[in-house]
Design a protein around this motif. Structure first.
Motif, mmCIF file in Angstrom:
data_model
loop_
_atom_site.group_PDB
_atom_site.id
_atom_site.type_symbol
_atom_site.label_atom_id
_atom_site.label_comp_id
_atom_site.label_asym_id
_atom_site.label_seq_id
_atom_site.Cartn_x
_atom_site.Cartn_y
_atom_site.Cartn_z
ATOM 1 N N THR A 1 0.706 -0.936 0.069
ATOM 2 C CA THR A 1 -0.059 0.444 0.275
ATOM 3 C C THR A 1 1.075 1.417 -0.125
ATOM 4 O OG1 THR A 1 -1.553 -1.091 0.845
ATOM 5 C CG2 THR A 1 -1.934 1.147 1.182
ATOM 6 N N PHE B 1 -5.222 5.214 1.353
ATOM 7 C CA PHE B 1 -5.368 3.810 0.116
ATOM 8 C C PHE B 1 -5.819 2.905 1.025
ATOM 9 C CE2 PHE B 1 -2.733 6.196 -2.840
ATOM 10 C CZ PHE B 1 -3.089 6.183 -4.317
ATOM 11 N N THR B 2 -5.865 2.853 2.146
ATOM 12 C CA THR B 2 -6.066 2.260 3.281
ATOM 13 C C THR B 2 -7.582 2.316 3.289
ATOM 14 O OG1 THR B 2 -5.618 3.011 5.112
ATOM 15 C CG2 THR B 2 -3.784 1.356 4.570
ATOM 16 N N VAL C 1 -0.430 7.381 2.724
ATOM 17 C CA VAL C 1 -1.060 5.771 2.914
ATOM 18 C C VAL C 1 -2.460 5.727 3.930
ATOM 19 C CG1 VAL C 1 0.149 5.286 4.392
ATOM 20 C CG2 VAL C 1 0.054 3.643 2.957
ATOM 21 N N LEU D 1 -9.451 0.775 0.364
ATOM 22 C CA LEU D 1 -9.210 -0.694 0.169
ATOM 23 C C LEU D 1 -9.953 -1.176 1.693
ATOM 24 C CD1 LEU D 1 -6.238 -1.502 -0.597
ATOM 25 C CD2 LEU D 1 -7.919 -1.742 -2.072
#
Length: 356
Positions: A319, A337-338, A334, A341
């Motif tokens: 990631t 993106f976590t 980051v 998802l």
């Protein structure tokens, strides 16, 4: 085959199946370690400036004292001082948050529990920002100490609010959201109190989660805390199996429920605090990873916890690599993106439970 022959073969067959399962789990663990090492190597290699695997090997070998030709200083600094600690920090934080999620899900019997949803990350963020921006207790606490104090305070508030209603799955999540919003608001107030636009911008980006500031001293601290915390959680693996069926079941097995819960909550708070203090608040890792690993290896925590740590490390390494290269040369936090998802999986878990 006669009944007597089947009975005679039964213990041997059962032992054979158990040995086969153990060998399969050991093989899966070895594969997971290999995947983590390969992922780390690929992540170090890619970026706005690509480097080769021989260059990585030479840089690592040189700094480990091996008899290799050193790289040019700029290239060596790029690999050893910037990318290597960043990748290792991502692996450590991913492992830490994933294990926290697995432990909290067992303790609360809530598949939606993780440090982010329960407000622990928000509390740790508030404590870290209060020390970094306002200087509260900076001499005695430090940023990590402030983050731990905030994490402990937020979880204590969560337990206080739940003292009468109990650890009902839905109530825990709803109360955790309230606690998270409270500490998020407090963090915003602290930032506004600083009155410095540059500080607000920098802290806001850090709070979204970023490995960009990772350096070797932070990696060492995070490694010590993470490995110790995971080791303690592993010691309680059998107890967590009991908690998965409820506190009453755990107590019937001779577990001191109150003391065990306190120890594990302190461990998860400390792991979350160190992660937040070093890289900011990264959500949903503790929610995504344990469910995926549980699907592959089953619910037994002596297997689940180490596999979850490895899977969490691999997940956050990739990631972070995506965050670095997706919109290069601009870097995306980051945590963005976590969350992208994690939100769909959160909804999927809710749907499977019938709450959506």
């Amino acid at each position: 085959m006669s009944a007597s022959a089947t009975a005679a073969a039964g213990p041997g067959a059962s032992a054979g199946r158990a040995a086969g399962r153990a060998a399969g789990r050991a093989g899966l663990f070895v594969v997971a370690v290999a995947v983590l090492v390969a992922s780390a190597a690929v992540s170090v290699r890619i970026g706005t400036t690509d480097v080769s695997y021989p260059d990585i090997a030479r840089s690592v070998g040189f700094h480990l004292g091996l008899d290799v030709q050193p790289l040019p200083r700029l290239l060596d600094s790029l690999i050893w001082d910037l990318r290597a600690p960043r990748v290792l920090m991502a692996a450590l934080v991913g492992a830490s948050l994933a294990v926290c999620g697995a432990v909290l899900q067992a303790l609360t019997r809530n598949p939606l529990a993780d440090p982010y949803l329960l407000g622990i990350s928000s509390g740790a963020s508030t404590g870290a920002v209060a020390v970094a921006v306002l200087g509260l207790g900076a001499g005695s606490l430090g940023v990590t100490g402030g983050a731990f104090a905030g994490a402990a305070l937020s979880f204590g508030l969560l337990m206080l609010l739940l003292r009468r209603s109990g650890l009902d799955s839905v109530r825990i999540v709803l109360t955790g959201v309230v606690v998270a919003q409270l500490f998020t608001a407090l963090t915003s107030l602290v930032l506004m109190a600083s009155g410095d636009a540059d500080v607000i911008r920098a802290i806001t980006q850090w709070l979204l989660g970023s490995m960009a500031s990772a350096r070797w001293d932070g990696v060492v601290v995070c490694a010590v805390v993470t490995l110790a915390g995971i080791a303690v959680a592993q010691l309680y693996a059998g107890v967590l199996d009991g908690f998965s069926f409820g506190a009453d079941t755990a107590a019937s097995l001779g577990v001191d429920v109150r003391a065990t819960r306190l120890v594990l909550l302190v461990v998860t708070s400390l792991l979350t605090a160190v992660a937040v203090a070093t890289v900011g608040a990264i959500g949903f890792v503790g929610l995504i990873v344990p469910h995926g690993v549980r699907f592959l290896v089953g619910p037994l925590h002596r297997v689940l916890l180490p596999m979850t740590a490895l899977a969490g490390a691999v997940f956050l390494v990739w990631t972070d690599a995506l965050a670095r290269v997706a919109f290069a040369p601009q870097e995306v936090p980051v945590g963005v993106f976590t969350a992208l998802l994690g939100v769909p999986l959160f909804l999927l878990v809710l749907r499977r439970r019938g709450d959506l």
